[in-house]
Design an enzyme around this catalytic site. Structure first.
Site, mmCIF file in Angstrom:
data_model
loop_
_atom_site.group_PDB
_atom_site.id
_atom_site.type_symbol
_atom_site.label_atom_id
_atom_site.label_comp_id
_atom_site.label_asym_id
_atom_site.label_seq_id
_atom_site.Cartn_x
_atom_site.Cartn_y
_atom_site.Cartn_z
ATOM 1 N N CYS A 93 -3.506 1.563 12.287
ATOM 2 C CA CYS A 93 -3.428 0.190 11.794
ATOM 3 C C CYS A 93 -3.149 0.189 10.294
ATOM 4 C CB CYS A 93 -4.735 -0.541 12.053
ATOM 5 S SG CYS A 93 -5.148 -0.735 13.793
ATOM 6 N N GLU A 122 -4.621 -1.574 7.962
ATOM 7 C CA GLU A 122 -5.859 -1.527 7.189
ATOM 8 C C GLU A 122 -6.389 -0.096 7.096
ATOM 9 O OE1 GLU A 122 -5.891 -5.369 9.681
ATOM 10 O OE2 GLU A 122 -5.223 -3.297 9.919
ATOM 11 N N CYS A 172 -10.910 -1.627 12.656
ATOM 12 C CA CYS A 172 -10.610 -1.842 11.237
ATOM 13 C C CYS A 172 -11.670 -2.706 10.566
ATOM 14 C CB CYS A 172 -9.220 -2.427 11.060
ATOM 15 S SG CYS A 172 -7.937 -1.177 11.309
#
Length: 134
Positions: free
Chosen positions: A54, A56, A90
């Site tokens: 991801c 993040e 995340c």
């Protein structure tokens, strides 16, 4: 310039580097640390879907690799009709490096924004205090 305008520009720019050939869903993230440094990440898909990263998580990994440990603010932008919140993993990663009051701005490429906090994204977060006495 708004307080988050630099983060918005950085997240939009790094979003262009996302590797999303399977979903076509590009995400960019920018985090500012307590020192003022800004770190970026974009999603990186893998044909074996669970093995992707991801945006993040990428920004947090870059932050840690640079020796930083405390997030002061985060900005996440995606090509979606509505601002997209971070996935559960995340949210936990953000909570590892940010206090509950740390602002997180969720945005679309068209400029819609929703401002929240780490605590609002992950109420009842599992934290280091839970490990005491283990």
């Amino acid at each position: 310039m708004s307080d988050t305008e630099d983060l918005r520009r950085a997240a939009l720019a790094v979003r262009e580097n996302a590797h999303a050939p399977y979903s076509g869903f590009h995400v960019g993230a920018a985090i500012r640390t307590t020192s003022g440094a800004v770190f970026l990440g974009c999603n990186v898909e893998n044909v074996a879907y669970p093995e992707g990263t991801c945006a993040e998580a990428g920004a947090i990994a870059a932050m840690v690799a640079a020796g930083e440990r405390r997030i002061a603010e985060a900005y996440v932008v995606a090509g979606s009709p509505d601002p997209v919140p971070p996935c559960g993993g995340c949210r936990q990663k953000l909570a590892e490096f940010a206090g509950g009051d740390v602002p997180v701005t969720l945005a679309t490429v068209d400029g819609a924004e929703r401002r929240t906090t780490v605590a609002a994204l992950l109420p009842g977060a599992f934290g280091a205090a839970h490990m005491e006495g283990a």
